[in-house]
Enzyme design. Structure first.
Site, PDB file in Angstrom:
ATOM      1  N   CYS A   1      -6.016  -4.543 -13.419  1.00 59.50           N
ATOM      2  CA  CYS A   1      -6.026  -3.359 -12.556  1.00 59.50           C
ATOM      3  C   CYS A   1      -4.988  -3.468 -11.450  1.00 59.50           C
ATOM      4  O   CYS A   1      -4.911  -2.623 -10.578  1.00 59.50           O
ATOM      5  CB  CYS A   1      -7.408  -3.096 -11.969  1.00 59.50           C
ATOM      6  SG  CYS A   1      -7.922  -4.384 -10.834  1.00 59.50           S
TER       7      CYS A   1
ATOM      8  N   HIS B   1       0.804  -1.213   0.000  1.00 59.28           N
ATOM      9  CA  HIS B   1       0.000   0.000   0.000  1.00 59.28           C
ATOM     10  C   HIS B   1       0.840   1.267   0.000  1.00 59.28           C
ATOM     11  O   HIS B   1       0.392   2.295  -0.474  1.00 59.28           O
ATOM     12  CB  HIS B   1      -1.045  -0.049   1.108  1.00 59.28           C
ATOM     13  CG  HIS B   1      -2.156  -0.948   0.696  1.00 59.28           C
ATOM     14  ND1 HIS B   1      -2.170  -2.284   1.004  1.00 59.28           N
ATOM     15  CD2 HIS B   1      -3.204  -0.745  -0.123  1.00 59.28           C
ATOM     16  CE1 HIS B   1      -3.214  -2.839   0.431  1.00 59.28           C
ATOM     17  NE2 HIS B   1      -3.865  -1.927  -0.265  1.00 59.28           N
TER      18      HIS B   1
HETATM   19  C1  PEP Z   1      -4.789  -6.533  -6.750  1.00 58.25           C
HETATM   20  O1  PEP Z   1      -4.767  -7.365  -5.844  1.00 58.25           O
HETATM   21  O2  PEP Z   1      -4.082  -6.615  -7.782  1.00 58.25           O
HETATM   22  C2  PEP Z   1      -5.663  -5.354  -6.641  1.00 58.25           C
HETATM   23  C3  PEP Z   1      -5.833  -4.542  -7.656  1.00 58.25           C
HETATM   24  O3  PEP Z   1      -6.271  -5.119  -5.447  1.00 58.25           O
HETATM   25  P1  PEP Z   1      -5.525  -4.524  -4.139  1.00 58.25           P
HETATM   26  O4  PEP Z   1      -4.136  -4.133  -4.549  1.00 58.25           O
HETATM   27  O5  PEP Z   1      -6.335  -3.383  -3.663  1.00 58.25           O
HETATM   28  O6  PEP Z   1      -5.553  -5.709  -3.232  1.00 58.25           O
END
Ligand code: PEP
Ligand code: MG
Length: 556
Positions: free
Chosen positions: A486, A186
């Site tokens: 994504c 994050h």
């Molecule tokens: C992923 O896991 O690639 C995703 C887009 O979701 P997050 O990064 O929010 O877990």
């Protein structure tokens, strides 16, 4: 003399500034005992530290003004509370160090507050903050939480959780450096959202001295400690050149022969919309709605609050596509009122759609809020669920959407290998797929995405991951449906070409990466992308795959 450290560059650009460490969230002092003759000195230390913290809180309150001032003044009174200080002194008299006495006295007061009705229980976090400040001062370590600075700085931390960053004054953060984390942690996502350079998984980051000047190159992953003036000039020049090259890239995403690949933005809320529009995003490919749930750890935002936030985003893209992901709580994004407290393996536990199916009222409110937000708008709304494991999950989500009367396309994220392996079966229930390559890598390699030493498994170039992407994209093509990416993989310009070659139909990324991806994609034809994808898949490692694709794309 300067030294250069190397981590993983996760957000482009160069930042030059002084190091400010993120203080440890909770400091627990050791339980050492002191001899009675040291008690007066410890009492004095405790008194002085508490007074200094109280004075500092008042000064900050004066600066901040308004509601913040009232909160900070209330906190300063906690630091000066005579009963609390008397308890601290009693503990010192029977052998505690000043820091331990403060820690324990606050703990017993905390227990009282926590059980004393909703209003006082809400003050527990403020009390903890006061305790942490006094203990940090006594231990001589950085203040907990976000750094105290009026000057811009480079934020250095072990890792950053979304909750840590809620209080960050982002106008002061020049760049991020973290010891832990990988390209999908994050901290990396936040850095890209803010458009500041970032380097993660940098060994030795925690040892950087507070106040040292560093130059952070988020493209190469290099962090130069004490750069010379010549080096600073050189780095600034390189960054300017990179920016100028990008300014030349505009328009919708497409290969050189016109094969369209919409370039969409990953956002966390209405606050990110401006950056998305500025980068020329053709819509939103991932709206991470969990950021709306961070303000109150005890309950979900109301339908009205949610609808307002969704509406602001939908209105910003009247012609474009907006893909909203329903709440993805759990694992690295726990929510107190939803996530089980003690899971042996949170990443393998109740998270994402699993949480929502256990709490249907939370999902219902979110879907109803979305339906209300989209009312009367021409927008092309798509809604997807995180952590879909199989067809039954996909059906349960689609049923919930239908029951809420939502007029949108329903989709499933492919984040668990089982979903890629059985993508065709999942597509019997939903209308599109979106590959969350961050979690897909985590689960394919059984490697926690938050653990810095495992970051090489998070390398989205790993051929095993590319195989799963290909499988999902082929299944979607066979069903005549779309399959985007994504996850952070989409923000690597070279990999974006490979993903296109694998059959992915749209790419969604942090807004700052869009110009880089657009410029690289526009240089290559679809056939070249397909050849690069085949070469990458034929490789034996992530590094080999990257080199193979680069050689195909640069040799043509
Ligand atoms: C992923 O896991 O690639 C995703 C887009 O979701 P997050 O990064 O929010 O877990
Ligand atoms: Mg995910």
């Amino acid at each position: 003399m300067e030294t250069t450290l190397r981590g993983v560059g996760v957000s482009h650009g160069v930042a030059i500034g002084e190091v400010r460490h993120m203080g440890t969230a909770e400091l627990e002092p050791p339980t050492d005992r002191i001899s009675p003759d040291r008690a007066p000195r410890e009492r004095e230390r405790a008194r002085r530290a508490a007074e200094a913290v109280a004075a500092d809180l008042v000064a900050r309150g004066n600066l901040a003004g308004g509601e913040a001032q009232a909160v900070l003044e209330a906190q300063s009174m906690m630091a000066r509370d005579p009963e609390l200080m008397a308890d601290v002194e009693r503990r010192i008299a029977v052998g505690s160090t000043a820091e331990r006495a403060v820690y324990d006295a606050f703990a017993s007061y905390r227990a009282l507050l926590a059980g004393a009705g909703e209003y006082l229980a809400g003050r527990v976090a403020d009390l903890d903050d006061v305790r942490n400040r006094i203990v940090a001062r006594l231990l001589g370590v950085p203040m907990p939480g976000v750094p105290d600075s009026d000057e811009p700085y480079v934020l250095v931390a072990r890792d950053l959780a979304p909750a840590d960053t809620a209080l960050l004054d982002t106008s002061l953060v020049l760049g991020f450096v973290t010891e832990e984390g990988g390209p999908t942690s994050h901290s990396a996502i936040l850095a890209r959202a803010l458009g500041v350079p970032a380097v993660v998984a940098l060994r030795g980051a925690a040892d950087l001295t507070e106040g040292t000047l560093v130059a952070v190159d988020g493209s190469t992953g290099e962090v130069t400690v004490d750069p010379s003036p010549e080096q600073r000039d050189e780095l600034t020049r390189i960054a300017e050149e990179r920016k100028a090259a990008l300014a030349a890239s505009v328009g919708p995403g497409a290969t050189s022969d016109g094969h369209k690949v919409p370039l969409l933005a990953n956002i966390g809320g209405p606050g990110d919309v401006a950056a998305a529009l500025e980068a020329g995003a053709e819509g939103v490919g991932l709206f991470r709605t969990e950021f709306l749930f961070l303000d109150d750890s005890r309950k979900a935002p109301s339908e009205k609050t949610q609808a307002e936030a969704y509406r602001q985003v939908l209105e910003a893209f009247p012609e474009g596509r907006v893909v909203v992901r329903v709440l993805d709580a759990g694992a690295d994004k726990p929510l107190e009122f939803l996530t089980p407290a003690e899971e042996p393996n949170p990443a393998l536990g109740v998270r994402g759609l699993r949480t929502l199916l256990d709490h249907p009222e939370v999902l219902r409110t979110q879907l109803t809020a979305l339906s209300r937000a989209a009312r009367g708008l021409p927008v092309y709304l798509e809604v997807m669920a995180p952590m879909v494991a199989d067809r039954a999950d996909a059906r349960a989500f689609a049923d919930a959407c239908r029951e809420a009367g939502l007029r949108a396309k329903f989709g499933a994220m492919v984040e668990i290998p089982s979903a890629a392996l059985r993508a065709r079966s999942i597509l019997q229930e939903v209308e599109f797929l979106s590959l969350g390559t961050n979690d897909l890598a985590q689960y394919t390699f059984a490697a926690d995405r938050q653990v810095g030493v495992l970051s090489h498994y998070q390398d989205p170039w790993q051929p095993a991951l590319l195989d799963l992407v290909a499988m999902a994209a082929e299944a979607a093509a066979a069903e005549g449906k779309s399959c985007g990416v994504c996850g952070e993989a989409a923000s690597d310009p070279l990999l974006a070409c490979v993903l296109t070659g694998l059959g992915v139909t749209s790419l969604s990324m942090g807004p700052t990466a869009i110009p880089y991806v657009r410029a690289t994609l526009a240089k290559h034809s679809l056939a070249q992308c397909e050849r690069a994808a085949a070469a990458a898949r034929a490789s034996e490692s992530g590094d080999e795959a990257r080199a193979a694709a680069r050689s195909v794309l640069s040799g043509e």
